[in-house]
Design a protein around this motif. Structure first.
Motif, PDB file in Angstrom:
ATOM      1  N   GLY A  37      -8.751  -2.868   4.809  1.00 57.89           N
ATOM      2  CA  GLY A  37      -9.336  -1.717   4.139  1.00 57.89           C
ATOM      3  C   GLY A  37      -8.248  -0.731   3.789  1.00 57.89           C
ATOM      4  O   GLY A  37      -7.140  -0.762   4.326  1.00 57.89           O
ATOM      5  N   LEU A  38      -8.534   0.160   2.832  1.00 57.42           N
ATOM      6  CA  LEU A  38      -7.596   1.193   2.412  1.00 57.42           C
ATOM      7  C   LEU A  38      -8.175   2.564   2.716  1.00 57.42           C
ATOM      8  O   LEU A  38      -9.380   2.764   2.661  1.00 57.42           O
ATOM      9  CB  LEU A  38      -7.295   1.080   0.918  1.00 57.42           C
ATOM     10  CG  LEU A  38      -6.725  -0.250   0.433  1.00 57.42           C
ATOM     11  CD1 LEU A  38      -6.524  -0.215  -1.071  1.00 57.42           C
ATOM     12  CD2 LEU A  38      -5.423  -0.568   1.131  1.00 57.42           C
ATOM     13  N   SER A  39      -7.295   3.484   3.024  1.00 57.02           N
ATOM     14  CA  SER A  39      -7.751   4.855   3.297  1.00 57.02           C
ATOM     15  C   SER A  39      -6.801   5.823   2.613  1.00 57.02           C
ATOM     16  O   SER A  39      -5.636   5.523   2.370  1.00 57.02           O
ATOM     17  CB  SER A  39      -7.782   5.115   4.816  1.00 57.02           C
ATOM     18  OG  SER A  39      -6.490   4.957   5.382  1.00 57.02           O
TER      19      SER A  39
ATOM     20  N   VAL B  90       0.827  -1.208   0.000  1.00 59.39           N
ATOM     21  CA  VAL B  90       0.000   0.000   0.000  1.00 59.39           C
ATOM     22  C   VAL B  90       0.863   1.260   0.000  1.00 59.39           C
ATOM     23  O   VAL B  90       0.586   2.217  -0.724  1.00 59.39           O
ATOM     24  CB  VAL B  90      -0.953  -0.014   1.215  1.00 59.39           C
ATOM     25  CG1 VAL B  90      -1.686   1.317   1.338  1.00 59.39           C
ATOM     26  CG2 VAL B  90      -1.959  -1.141   1.070  1.00 59.39           C
ATOM     27  N   GLU B  91       1.907   1.267   0.803  1.00 55.75           N
ATOM     28  CA  GLU B  91       2.792   2.439   0.829  1.00 55.75           C
ATOM     29  C   GLU B  91       3.473   2.642  -0.512  1.00 55.75           C
ATOM     30  O   GLU B  91       3.701   3.768  -0.947  1.00 55.75           O
ATOM     31  CB  GLU B  91       3.832   2.271   1.938  1.00 55.75           C
ATOM     32  CG  GLU B  91       3.237   2.411   3.339  1.00 55.75           C
ATOM     33  CD  GLU B  91       4.289   2.253   4.421  1.00 55.75           C
ATOM     34  OE1 GLU B  91       5.453   1.930   4.074  1.00 55.75           O
ATOM     35  OE2 GLU B  91       3.937   2.428   5.597  1.00 55.75           O
ATOM     36  N   GLY B  92       3.782   1.539  -1.200  1.00 62.56           N
ATOM     37  CA  GLY B  92       4.386   1.659  -2.527  1.00 62.56           C
ATOM     38  C   GLY B  92       3.445   2.288  -3.536  1.00 62.56           C
ATOM     39  O   GLY B  92       3.883   2.866  -4.533  1.00 62.56           O
TER      40      GLY B  92
ATOM     41  N   HIS C 257      -2.766   4.334   2.227  1.00 61.63           N
ATOM     42  CA  HIS C 257      -2.647   4.092   3.667  1.00 61.63           C
ATOM     43  C   HIS C 257      -3.446   2.837   4.020  1.00 61.63           C
ATOM     44  O   HIS C 257      -4.568   2.644   3.540  1.00 61.63           O
ATOM     45  CB  HIS C 257      -3.168   5.288   4.472  1.00 61.63           C
ATOM     46  CG  HIS C 257      -2.412   6.551   4.204  1.00 61.63           C
ATOM     47  ND1 HIS C 257      -1.178   6.808   4.747  1.00 61.63           N
ATOM     48  CD2 HIS C 257      -2.720   7.623   3.412  1.00 61.63           C
ATOM     49  CE1 HIS C 257      -0.751   7.994   4.321  1.00 61.63           C
ATOM     50  NE2 HIS C 257      -1.672   8.509   3.513  1.00 61.63           N
ATOM     51  N   LEU C 258      -2.847   2.008   4.843  1.00 59.84           N
ATOM     52  CA  LEU C 258      -3.494   0.761   5.231  1.00 59.84           C
ATOM     53  C   LEU C 258      -4.516   1.008   6.329  1.00 59.84           C
ATOM     54  O   LEU C 258      -4.225   1.653   7.334  1.00 59.84           O
ATOM     55  CB  LEU C 258      -2.443  -0.248   5.710  1.00 59.84           C
ATOM     56  CG  LEU C 258      -2.922  -1.689   5.911  1.00 59.84           C
ATOM     57  CD1 LEU C 258      -3.315  -2.288   4.563  1.00 59.84           C
ATOM     58  CD2 LEU C 258      -1.818  -2.515   6.553  1.00 59.84           C
ATOM     59  N   GLY C 259      -5.715   0.476   6.123  1.00 55.82           N
ATOM     60  CA  GLY C 259      -6.766   0.609   7.119  1.00 55.82           C
ATOM     61  C   GLY C 259      -6.834  -0.610   8.021  1.00 55.82           C
ATOM     62  O   GLY C 259      -5.893  -1.400   8.115  1.00 55.82           O
ATOM     63  N   ALA C 260      -7.964  -0.779   8.676  1.00 52.51           N
ATOM     64  CA  ALA C 260      -8.144  -1.885   9.612  1.00 52.51           C
ATOM     65  C   ALA C 260      -8.392  -3.193   8.872  1.00 52.51           C
ATOM     66  O   ALA C 260      -8.824  -3.207   7.719  1.00 52.51           O
ATOM     67  CB  ALA C 260      -9.318  -1.589  10.539  1.00 52.51           C
TER      68      ALA C 260
END
Length: 241
Positions: free
Chosen positions: A238-240, A186-188, A192-195
Motif C-alpha cells: 500500500g502507499l501512504s 516510491v521514494e523516487g 511513502h511505502l505502506g504495509a
C-alpha cells in the motif's frame, strides 16, 4: 405586501442553510472519494534471490541382467555378473542395497520357433555422503564392460539435505529485495511505502551453479554437485502520503 416582505428573510435563511448543507455534503463526498482512492493506491514489485548450495549426498543406481531359455543358466550368469559388480563397488569403498531379483518370463522367436526366455535383473542402489568415492567409481565403471559385464549405470544423482533451509533463506532474501525495490520506487516519486497487502511466491528453481535456466513448473536439478536455489516473490504494498 407587508406579509410578502416579512416572508423574504425566512426564505433567504432557508436557501442559505440549504446551500451550506450542499457544500458540506459535497466536501464529505470528496473526502470519502479521496480516502477510498488512497486505500486503493498500491505498488506491485517482484523480488528475487539466489542462494548457493552444495550437495552433501549422492545416489547411484546400477543393474545387471541375464536371459536364457533355461532359468538355471540365467540364474548362474546373473550370480557371476552380480558378484563382479559387488566387488567393483566394494573396491571403491561403496555399499549398495540390493532389492530382490526381478524376474520376467517372455517368449521370443528363435530359428522360426517361439521359445520361452527367462530374464533376471539384479539392481544395486548406492546412497552415500562420500561423494568423491562415488564420482571416482562412476568414472571407472567402464572396467566392468572390459570384463564382459553389460552393467547399466545411471548418472550420479546429487542431493542436498539442507535444501529446505536454503529455500527459506532464499525466500527471505527475495522478500527483502522486493521491499527494497518498492521503497526505491516510491521514494523516487515522493511517496511513502505502506504495509504489504499481498504476497505471491513463485516456484523455486534449483539449477546447476550459475545456470540461467528457468521453468514455469520449477527446476530440481540433481545432475550437479554445486547448485543455486533461486526464489521469486511478488508483493503488493500500500502507499501512504
Amino acid at each position: 405586501m407587508t406579509r410578502r416582505f416579512e416572508a423574504l428573510p425566512e426564505l433567504l435563511i432557508g436557501l442559505v442553510a440549504l446551500a451550506v448543507a450542499i457544500i458540506i455534503g459535497a466536501l464529505a463526498v470528496a473526502n470519502a472519494v479521496k480516502a477510498v482512492k488512497r486505500s486503493r493506491d498500491t505498488i506491485t514489485v517482484t523480488g528475487s534471490a539466489k542462494r548457493p548450495i552444495t550437495a552433501d549426498l549422492v545416489t547411484w543406481h546400477l543393474s545387471v541382467s541375464s536371459a536364457d531359455n533355461d532359468p538355471a543358466v540365467a540364474s548362474r550368469v546373473l550370480r557371476i555378473e552380480g558378484d563382479k559388480v559387488r566387488r567393483f563397488l566394494s573396491g571403491a569403498g561403496l555399499d549398495a542395497k540390493e532389492p530382490p531379483v526381478a524376474t520376467e518370463e517372455t517368449t521370443e522367436k528363435q530359428a522360426g520357433t517361439r521359445v520361452t526366455v527367462y530374464r533376471l535383473t539384479q539392481e544395486f542402489d548406492v546412497t552415500t555422503k562420500e561423494i568423491d568415492k562415488a564420482e571416482a567409481a562412476a568414472g571407472k565403471v567402464s572396467t566392468l564392460f572390459e570384463q564382459g559385464i553389460a552393467v547399466s549405470a545411471n548418472p550420479l544423482q546429487y542431493v542436498s539435505t539442507q535444501l529446505g533451509k536454503a529455500r527459506i533463506e532464499a525466500l527471505k532474501e527475495a522478500t527483502a529485495d522486493a521491499k527494497r525495490r518498492a521503497q526505491t520506487l516510491v521514494e523516487g516519486l515522493g511517496g511513502h511505502l505502506g504495509a504489504a497487502r499481498r504476497a505471491d511466491v513463485g516456484v523455486f528453481q534449483i539449477t546447476p551453479r550459475n545456470s540461467t535456466d528457468v521453468s514455469d513448473y520449477g527446476i530440481n536439478d540433481t545432475s550437479s554437485r554445486d547448485k543455486d536455489v533461486t526464489a521469486v516473490v511478488t508483493i503488493t504494498f500500500g502507499l501512504s502520503g
